[in-house]
Motif scaffolding. Structure first.
Motif, PDB file in Angstrom:
ATOM      1  N   ASP A 100      -9.668  12.581   8.945  1.00 10.33           N
ATOM      2  CA  ASP A 100      -8.629  11.696   8.414  1.00 10.33           C
ATOM      3  C   ASP A 100      -8.694  11.577   6.893  1.00 10.33           C
ATOM      4  OD1 ASP A 100      -7.647  11.259  10.900  1.00 10.33           O
ATOM      5  OD2 ASP A 100      -8.347   9.193  11.087  1.00 10.33           O
ATOM      6  N   LEU A 101      -9.876  11.665   6.308  1.00 10.53           N
ATOM      7  CA  LEU A 101     -10.004  11.444   4.863  1.00 10.53           C
ATOM      8  C   LEU A 101      -9.152  12.420   4.055  1.00 10.53           C
ATOM      9  CD1 LEU A 101     -11.206   9.874   2.548  1.00 10.53           C
ATOM     10  CD2 LEU A 101     -13.229  11.353   2.640  1.00 10.53           C
ATOM     11  N   PRO A 102      -9.273  13.741   4.237  1.00 11.37           N
ATOM     12  CA  PRO A 102      -8.388  14.630   3.476  1.00 11.37           C
ATOM     13  C   PRO A 102      -6.927  14.469   3.867  1.00 11.37           C
ATOM     14  CG  PRO A 102      -9.680  15.877   5.076  1.00 11.37           C
ATOM     15  CD  PRO A 102     -10.257  14.503   5.033  1.00 11.37           C
ATOM     16  N   LEU A 103      -6.653  14.187   5.131  1.00 10.36           N
ATOM     17  CA  LEU A 103      -5.258  14.030   5.558  1.00 10.36           C
ATOM     18  C   LEU A 103      -4.621  12.779   4.949  1.00 10.36           C
ATOM     19  CD1 LEU A 103      -5.298  15.059   9.335  1.00 10.36           C
ATOM     20  CD2 LEU A 103      -4.620  16.399   7.341  1.00 10.36           C
ATOM     21  N   LEU A 104      -5.403  11.746   4.754  1.00 10.36           N
ATOM     22  CA  LEU A 104      -4.867  10.544   4.125  1.00 10.36           C
ATOM     23  C   LEU A 104      -4.471  10.811   2.675  1.00 10.36           C
ATOM     24  CD1 LEU A 104      -7.226   7.816   5.611  1.00 10.36           C
ATOM     25  CD2 LEU A 104      -4.759   8.032   5.989  1.00 10.36           C
ATOM     26  N   ARG A 105      -5.184  11.717   2.005  1.00  8.61           N
ATOM     27  CA  ARG A 105      -4.819  12.073   0.632  1.00  8.61           C
ATOM     28  C   ARG A 105      -3.520  12.892   0.637  1.00  8.61           C
ATOM     29  NH1 ARG A 105     -10.111  14.005  -2.580  1.00  8.61           N
ATOM     30  NH2 ARG A 105      -8.784  13.443  -4.342  1.00  8.61           N
ATOM     31  N   TRP A 106      -3.336  13.746   1.629  1.00  8.70           N
ATOM     32  CA  TRP A 106      -2.056  14.435   1.783  1.00  8.70           C
ATOM     33  C   TRP A 106      -0.953  13.410   2.023  1.00  8.70           C
ATOM     34  CZ3 TRP A 106      -2.643  19.190   5.566  1.00  8.70           C
ATOM     35  CH2 TRP A 106      -3.654  20.045   5.098  1.00  8.70           C
ATOM     36  N   LEU A 107      -1.252  12.447   2.906  1.00 11.66           N
ATOM     37  CA  LEU A 107      -0.254  11.447   3.277  1.00 11.66           C
ATOM     38  C   LEU A 107       0.152  10.608   2.064  1.00 11.66           C
ATOM     39  CD1 LEU A 107       1.303  10.174   5.690  1.00 11.66           C
ATOM     40  CD2 LEU A 107      -0.598   8.554   5.905  1.00 11.66           C
ATOM     41  N   ARG A 108      -0.807  10.288   1.219  1.00 11.38           N
ATOM     42  CA  ARG A 108      -0.501   9.489   0.029  1.00 11.38           C
ATOM     43  C   ARG A 108       0.494  10.218  -0.867  1.00 11.38           C
ATOM     44  NH1 ARG A 108      -0.466   4.247  -1.743  1.00 11.38           N
ATOM     45  NH2 ARG A 108      -0.665   4.178  -4.005  1.00 11.38           N
ATOM     46  N   PHE A 109       0.272  11.513  -1.082  1.00  9.47           N
ATOM     47  CA  PHE A 109       1.216  12.263  -1.895  1.00  9.47           C
ATOM     48  C   PHE A 109       2.558  12.394  -1.184  1.00  9.47           C
ATOM     49  CE2 PHE A 109       3.072  16.524  -2.842  1.00  9.47           C
ATOM     50  CZ  PHE A 109       3.624  16.178  -4.071  1.00  9.47           C
TER      51      PHE A 109
ATOM     52  N   TRP B   7       0.821  -1.213   0.000  1.00  7.65           N
ATOM     53  CA  TRP B   7       0.000   0.000   0.000  1.00  7.65           C
ATOM     54  C   TRP B   7       0.860   1.270   0.000  1.00  7.65           C
ATOM     55  CZ3 TRP B   7       0.333  -3.533   3.963  1.00  7.65           C
ATOM     56  CH2 TRP B   7       0.982  -3.113   5.126  1.00  7.65           C
ATOM     57  N   ARG B   8       2.170   1.132   0.130  1.00  9.08           N
ATOM     58  CA  ARG B   8       3.065   2.289   0.064  1.00  9.08           C
ATOM     59  C   ARG B   8       3.549   2.472  -1.373  1.00  9.08           C
ATOM     60  NH1 ARG B   8       5.740   2.956   5.235  1.00  9.08           N
ATOM     61  NH2 ARG B   8       4.042   3.221   6.743  1.00  9.08           N
TER      62      ARG B   8
ATOM     63  N   GLY C 194       4.798  14.759  10.560  1.00 11.33           N
ATOM     64  CA  GLY C 194       3.801  15.686  11.097  1.00 11.33           C
ATOM     65  C   GLY C 194       2.400  15.356  10.633  1.00 11.33           C
ATOM     66  N   ILE C 195       2.254  14.957   9.374  1.00  9.87           N
ATOM     67  CA  ILE C 195       0.927  14.562   8.875  1.00  9.87           C
ATOM     68  C   ILE C 195       0.457  13.313   9.607  1.00  9.87           C
ATOM     69  CG2 ILE C 195      -0.362  13.758   6.863  1.00  9.87           C
ATOM     70  CD1 ILE C 195       1.514  15.481   5.143  1.00  9.87           C
ATOM     71  N   GLY C 196       1.375  12.363   9.798  1.00  3.92           N
ATOM     72  CA  GLY C 196       1.022  11.143  10.513  1.00  3.92           C
ATOM     73  C   GLY C 196       0.541  11.414  11.929  1.00  3.92           C
ATOM     74  N   ARG C 197       1.148  12.390  12.588  1.00  2.00           N
ATOM     75  CA  ARG C 197       0.731  12.715  13.964  1.00  2.00           C
ATOM     76  C   ARG C 197      -0.652  13.347  14.010  1.00  2.00           C
ATOM     77  NH1 ARG C 197       6.313  14.156  14.432  1.00  2.00           N
ATOM     78  NH2 ARG C 197       5.824  16.332  13.928  1.00  2.00           N
ATOM     79  N   GLN C 198      -1.089  13.935  12.902  1.00  2.00           N
ATOM     80  CA  GLN C 198      -2.412  14.567  12.863  1.00  2.00           C
ATOM     81  C   GLN C 198      -3.536  13.561  12.685  1.00  2.00           C
ATOM     82  OE1 GLN C 198      -3.263  17.732  13.412  1.00  2.00           O
ATOM     83  NE2 GLN C 198      -1.159  18.463  13.671  1.00  2.00           N
TER      84      GLN C 198
ATOM     85  N   GLU D 101       3.951  10.319   0.850  1.00  2.00           N
ATOM     86  CA  GLU D 101       4.673   9.045   0.765  1.00  2.00           C
ATOM     87  C   GLU D 101       5.251   8.836  -0.629  1.00  2.00           C
ATOM     88  OE1 GLU D 101       2.427   6.355   4.164  1.00  2.00           O
ATOM     89  OE2 GLU D 101       1.702   6.275   2.103  1.00  2.00           O
ATOM     90  N   LEU D 102       4.496   9.203  -1.670  1.00  2.00           N
ATOM     91  CA  LEU D 102       5.020   9.117  -3.027  1.00  2.00           C
ATOM     92  C   LEU D 102       6.246  10.017  -3.181  1.00  2.00           C
ATOM     93  CD1 LEU D 102       4.900   8.398  -6.072  1.00  2.00           C
ATOM     94  CD2 LEU D 102       3.268  10.286  -6.336  1.00  2.00           C
ATOM     95  N   LEU D 103       6.154  11.232  -2.685  1.00  2.00           N
ATOM     96  CA  LEU D 103       7.258  12.179  -2.787  1.00  2.00           C
ATOM     97  C   LEU D 103       8.465  11.684  -2.004  1.00  2.00           C
ATOM     98  CD1 LEU D 103       8.392  14.880  -3.702  1.00  2.00           C
ATOM     99  CD2 LEU D 103       7.143  15.975  -1.824  1.00  2.00           C
ATOM    100  N   ALA D 104       8.248  11.151  -0.806  1.00  2.00           N
ATOM    101  CA  ALA D 104       9.349  10.644   0.007  1.00  2.00           C
ATOM    102  C   ALA D 104      10.039   9.470  -0.679  1.00  2.00           C
ATOM    103  CB  ALA D 104       8.835  10.235   1.383  1.00  2.00           C
ATOM    104  N   TYR D 105       9.243   8.582  -1.281  1.00  2.00           N
ATOM    105  CA  TYR D 105       9.850   7.459  -2.009  1.00  2.00           C
ATOM    106  C   TYR D 105      10.670   7.959  -3.180  1.00  2.00           C
ATOM    107  CZ  TYR D 105      10.354   3.804  -5.451  1.00  2.00           C
ATOM    108  OH  TYR D 105      10.885   2.962  -6.389  1.00  2.00           O
ATOM    109  N   ALA D 106      10.108   8.863  -3.975  1.00  2.00           N
ATOM    110  CA  ALA D 106      10.814   9.369  -5.147  1.00  2.00           C
ATOM    111  C   ALA D 106      12.090  10.102  -4.751  1.00  2.00           C
ATOM    112  CB  ALA D 106       9.906  10.294  -5.953  1.00  2.00           C
TER     113      ALA D 106
END
Length: 226
Positions: free
Chosen positions: A198-207, A105-106, A185-189, A209-214
């Motif tokens: 959580d729904l909008p924050l999870l969409r932030w988190l998804r981006f 899922w990551r 910080g997003i994870g702590r929220q 995580e993509l950015l962190a991986y890249a």
């Protein structure tokens, strides 16, 4: 239908180009390790020199080859992990030893060498555009003492995405450190269990995580990434 069925239809030269294009999109919907839109952006760029997958059958096949190769690596990794766990459990080890298998899922691009840097840049650019279009959380859902923190996190993540793209996928250490801190910080929220915020924050988190991986992936140079 299965990934294999869609892949065979995408390769079928007897089908109209539009139908082969739809079959490739369906294959991506079945296997999209970066998320659907980011995976599609990655494939379109790595299918160079013509990234128009709808009108260029050769580019479509290059994109399908890249997708199938990545999926084969993911499948082989999962099989190897399952086999290793069977041996470990038989030996009484309840916790996996050694390198863990990547959590599907990551965002991650499985490959035998290294992912395409330009492909990751395209994936992040697509994700960044989407992130910027996302509505901010409903003020009614945001406690007053958290509103400023969320606005700051949004701005920091936006700045990290811009810095990554400006550097064409070669961010420096301060950008990586800022991104890691923003991601945490997003994870702590996020609230335990379910919360409407959580729904909008999870969409932030998804981006994020993509950015962190890249930003951390040992990407192949542009000339090798196709």
């Amino acid at each position: 239908m299965s990934f294999g069925t869609y892949a065979r239809r995408a390769r079928d030269e007897g089908l109209p180009p539009a139908r082969r294009h739809r079959a490739l999109r369906s294959a991506v919907s079945e296997y999209c390790p970066l998320g659907f839109h980011a995976t599609w952006a990655y494939l379109a760029v790595t299918a160079r020199p013509s990234p128009d997958l709808r009108r260029d059958p050769a580019a479509l096949l290059r994109a399908l080859d890249a997708l199938e190769a990545s999926r084969a690596v993911r499948t082989a990794g999962a099989a190897a992990f399952a086999a290793r766990r069977r041996v470990e459990k038989a030996a009484g080890l309840r916790t996996p030893a050694g390198e863990p298998f990547h959590r599907p899922w990551r965002p991650h691009w499985p490959c035998e060498t290294a992912p395409s840097r330009l492909g990751l840049v395209a994936a992040v650019a697509d994700g960044h555009r989407t992130f910027r279009r996302l509505p901010h959380p409903d003020p009614a859902l945001v406690p007053e003492d958290r509103a400023q923190d969320l606005a700051e996190l949004h701005g920091r993540l936006d700045a990290c995405g811009t810095a990554y793209l400006t550097a064409l996928g070669r961010p420096d250490d301060p950008v990586r450190e800022e991104l890691a801190d923003t991601l945490a910080g997003i994870g702590r929220q996020l609230a335990p269990g379910y919360a409407p915020l959580d729904l909008p924050l999870l969409r932030w988190l998804r981006f994020a995580e993509l950015l962190a991986y890249a930003a951390s992936a040992p990407a192949a140079p542009a000339a090798v990434g196709a």
